[in-house]
Scaffold this motif. Structure first.
Motif, PDB file in Angstrom:
ATOM      1  N   ARG A  47     -36.480  13.692  32.036  1.00 54.83           N
ATOM      2  CA  ARG A  47     -35.837  13.978  30.599  1.00 54.83           C
ATOM      3  C   ARG A  47     -34.687  14.679  30.921  1.00 54.83           C
ATOM      4  NH1 ARG A  47     -35.625  17.797  27.145  1.00 54.83           N
ATOM      5  NH2 ARG A  47     -37.172  19.217  28.685  1.00 54.83           N
ATOM      6  N   ARG A  48     -34.726  15.723  31.439  1.00 56.85           N
ATOM      7  CA  ARG A  48     -33.319  16.554  31.530  1.00 56.85           C
ATOM      8  C   ARG A  48     -32.235  15.600  32.253  1.00 56.85           C
ATOM      9  NH1 ARG A  48     -34.560  22.728  33.710  1.00 56.85           N
ATOM     10  NH2 ARG A  48     -35.386  23.435  31.899  1.00 56.85           N
ATOM     11  N   LEU A  49     -32.770  14.812  33.184  1.00 58.19           N
ATOM     12  CA  LEU A  49     -31.798  14.086  34.000  1.00 58.19           C
ATOM     13  C   LEU A  49     -31.091  13.025  32.929  1.00 58.19           C
ATOM     14  CD1 LEU A  49     -30.220  13.375  36.526  1.00 58.19           C
ATOM     15  CD2 LEU A  49     -32.407  11.862  37.235  1.00 58.19           C
ATOM     16  N   ASN A  50     -32.104  12.439  32.367  1.00 62.41           N
ATOM     17  CA  ASN A  50     -31.510  11.398  31.488  1.00 62.41           C
ATOM     18  C   ASN A  50     -30.372  12.018  30.475  1.00 62.41           C
ATOM     19  OD1 ASN A  50     -32.707   9.194  32.957  1.00 62.41           O
ATOM     20  ND2 ASN A  50     -34.741   9.481  31.462  1.00 62.41           N
ATOM     21  N   GLU A  51     -30.830  13.127  29.850  1.00 68.69           N
ATOM     22  CA  GLU A  51     -29.912  13.666  28.929  1.00 68.69           C
ATOM     23  C   GLU A  51     -28.608  14.165  29.586  1.00 68.69           C
ATOM     24  OE1 GLU A  51     -32.200  17.001  27.518  1.00 68.69           O
ATOM     25  OE2 GLU A  51     -33.372  15.936  26.205  1.00 68.69           O
ATOM     26  N   TYR A  52     -28.698  14.603  30.698  1.00 70.37           N
ATOM     27  CA  TYR A  52     -27.479  15.074  31.302  1.00 70.37           C
ATOM     28  C   TYR A  52     -26.516  13.905  31.575  1.00 70.37           C
ATOM     29  CZ  TYR A  52     -24.378  16.830  35.032  1.00 70.37           C
ATOM     30  OH  TYR A  52     -23.401  17.317  35.509  1.00 70.37           O
ATOM     31  N   LEU A  53     -27.180  12.614  31.992  1.00 67.79           N
ATOM     32  CA  LEU A  53     -26.414  11.271  32.587  1.00 67.79           C
ATOM     33  C   LEU A  53     -26.004  10.851  31.264  1.00 67.79           C
ATOM     34  CD1 LEU A  53     -28.729   9.816  35.054  1.00 67.79           C
ATOM     35  CD2 LEU A  53     -26.469  11.150  35.449  1.00 67.79           C
ATOM     36  N   ASP A  54     -26.656  11.062  30.063  1.00 68.37           N
ATOM     37  CA  ASP A  54     -26.083  10.305  28.832  1.00 68.37           C
ATOM     38  C   ASP A  54     -24.898  11.175  28.187  1.00 68.37           C
ATOM     39  OD1 ASP A  54     -27.723   8.446  28.608  1.00 68.37           O
ATOM     40  OD2 ASP A  54     -29.310   9.596  27.575  1.00 68.37           O
ATOM     41  N   ASP A  55     -25.185  12.684  28.526  1.00 68.63           N
ATOM     42  CA  ASP A  55     -23.912  13.493  27.877  1.00 68.63           C
ATOM     43  C   ASP A  55     -22.646  13.046  28.955  1.00 68.63           C
ATOM     44  OD1 ASP A  55     -25.593  14.720  26.314  1.00 68.63           O
ATOM     45  OD2 ASP A  55     -25.794  16.551  27.409  1.00 68.63           O
ATOM     46  N   GLN A  56     -22.927  13.035  30.247  1.00 68.84           N
ATOM     47  CA  GLN A  56     -21.673  12.534  31.281  1.00 68.84           C
ATOM     48  C   GLN A  56     -21.184  11.503  30.577  1.00 68.84           C
ATOM     49  OE1 GLN A  56     -20.383  14.853  33.614  1.00 68.84           O
ATOM     50  NE2 GLN A  56     -21.485  16.202  32.157  1.00 68.84           N
ATOM     51  N   LEU A  57     -21.919  10.476  30.246  1.00 69.14           N
ATOM     52  CA  LEU A  57     -21.331   9.197  30.077  1.00 69.14           C
ATOM     53  C   LEU A  57     -20.627   9.236  28.708  1.00 69.14           C
ATOM     54  CD1 LEU A  57     -21.064   6.001  30.472  1.00 69.14           C
ATOM     55  CD2 LEU A  57     -23.393   5.768  29.282  1.00 69.14           C
ATOM     56  N   ALA A  58     -21.239  10.008  27.603  1.00 64.84           N
ATOM     57  CA  ALA A  58     -20.368  10.245  26.403  1.00 64.84           C
ATOM     58  C   ALA A  58     -19.019  10.933  26.514  1.00 64.84           C
ATOM     59  CB  ALA A  58     -21.170  10.843  25.544  1.00 64.84           C
ATOM     60  N   LEU A  59     -18.911  12.000  27.557  1.00 73.26           N
ATOM     61  CA  LEU A  59     -18.003  12.679  27.882  1.00 73.26           C
ATOM     62  C   LEU A  59     -16.706  11.716  28.588  1.00 73.26           C
ATOM     63  CD1 LEU A  59     -19.328  16.100  29.168  1.00 73.26           C
ATOM     64  CD2 LEU A  59     -17.933  15.775  27.223  1.00 73.26           C
TER      65      LEU A  59
END
Length: 409
Positions: A47-59
């Motif tokens: 869950r944390r990994l997916n949230e982190y990757l989604d945030d990085q993609l948004a940035l």
């Protein structure tokens, strides 16, 4: 709206893609960026990994759409340095290390490579750069040659810069990969011999108690200067006769002490002799009286630094070094830097028969090299002393040994 995707490329690396549609010539306009996740807490949780990757993609999308994104094959070294500072150095390097890196980048590395494209920097450019660093006039202050250690350090900074660039897929290969690390002459470890240590300790009893205890803690406990400055009363465990070393203040920034963990994050308990802990206990009583007398002027809040500059604030990080230099001059001792008291502590322990492993744990040496260098010097000295014990058996001396009987054939 631009679409984005995430593709895993390695065990802990991913590629982010933003799809902007087509260029006028019909080719796909898809900026890409590689990221590496090193935080184990993130990697352990899906869950944390997916949230982190989604945030990085948004940035990354925001970076692309705002026009800040630079394609790797177009990026020049100076642009990369700004990116590296923001996304790597500020997150992963200790403040003191970061300052040292920035200094070498500003003075030596960026002036040489700043306007070059990252993809154009090759191994031969690095070889030529290192050769120029070794020239007699390489220092920026005009004072001649850079030391071998400085050249090695600049090489290490370069290694970090290009290793990160490869991880981020800005370049395919590290141009330093096929170069040799610059060599440096081995510097002899410096420390006080045990005979001089005894004289130093006696002289310390002519000094104010807070300075005496600080220097005794350096000699006996092997604490670093930054660890001494950050020492609190909560770290002094009277019941167990130990000092807990977990904090350091290696520098000051914008008037504020920069407090962090120890150099190698090596939290450790250091056993102290009874007589020294008794002195700490006496000093604690005096310290409390001084704090009470300070009243509203106290600025240390609840930190309770053992050694403070007055009103509870810790010493400026270079102050102990300045005091130590004046002390050695006043008492006519050889001057070695305050840090050499750690080496002196190791020397005394070796002479008393302590094991290398126990010494390393006590003083927090991450690398064995420092400990073994001192060990080699001390054991050579002890070996000479043992050999000298046989001088009394010299047959040239009178009454050394009885004359042997002649051999009969």
């Amino acid at each position: 709206m631009a679409k984005g995707s995430i593709e895993q490329r390695g065990e802990n690396s991913w590629r982010l893609t933003v799809d902007l549609g087509l260029f006028p010539d019909g080719k796909r306009n898809r900026p890409r960026k590689a990221i590496t996740v090193e935080d184990k807490k993130i990697l352990r949780s899906t869950r944390r990994l997916n949230e982190y990757l989604d945030d990085q993609l948004a940035l990354f999308k925001q970076e692309v759409l705002s026009g800040e994104y630079i394609k790797p094959d177009k990026m020049i070294f100076s642009q990369y340095i700004n990116l590296w500072k923001k996304k790597y150095a500020e997150l992963h390097l200790a403040a003191s290390t970061r300052d040292a890196y920035y200094n070498h980048i500003r003075n030596h590395i960026e002036p040489r490579f700043g306007n070059k494209k990252m993809t154009d920097i090759k191994t031969l450019h690095i070889v030529d750069f290192i050769a120029d660093l070794k020239k007699l006039d390489a220092r920026k202050d005009g004072k001649g040659k850079l030391s071998d250690r400085t050249v090695q350090y600049i090489y290490a900074v370069m290694q970090n810069l290009f290793t990160v660039a490869v991880k981020w897929e800005l370049i395919k290969n590290n141009p330093l990969e096929k170069t040799d690390r610059p060599k440096a002459k081995k510097v002899k470890a410096k420390f006080y011999e045990s005979e001089e240590v005894t004289k130093i300790i006696n002289a310390l009893y002519k000094e104010p108690i807070h300075w005496r205890l600080m220097m005794l803690t350096a000699i006996i406990g092997g604490l670093r200067r930054a660890e001494l400055v950050a020492l609190r009363w909560s770290h002094v465990e009277f019941n167990h006769k130990q000092i807990f070393v977990e904090k350091s203040i290696p520098l000051k920034r914008k008037g504020v002490n920069y407090e962090k963990g120890t150099k190698n994050d090596d939290e450790r308990y250091v056993d102290m002799p009874n007589w020294l802990m008794e002195e700490f206990n006496d000093f604690r009583k005096e310290w409390l009286k001084q704090r009470e007398a300070t009243g509203d002027k106290w600025k240390g809040e609840e930190n309770e630094y053992v050694f403070h500059a007055g009103y509870g604030t810790p010493f400026y990080y270079t102050h102990p070094t300045a005091w130590w230099k004046m002390f050695t001059e006043r008492h006519k001792f050889s001057y070695y830097s305050l840090h050499k008291l750690r080496h002196t502590s190791v020397t005394v322990l070796i002479e008393k028969g302590a094991s290398i492993k126990s010494i390393q744990e006590r003083v927090g040496h991450k690398q064995t090299q420092t400990t073994t260098d001192i060990y080699a010097h001390v054991t050579k000295k002890l070996s000479r002393e043992v050999a000298n014990l046989f001088d009394e058996l010299d047959p040239a001396k009178e009454n050394s040994v009885p004359n042997p009987s002649p051999i009969k054939i």
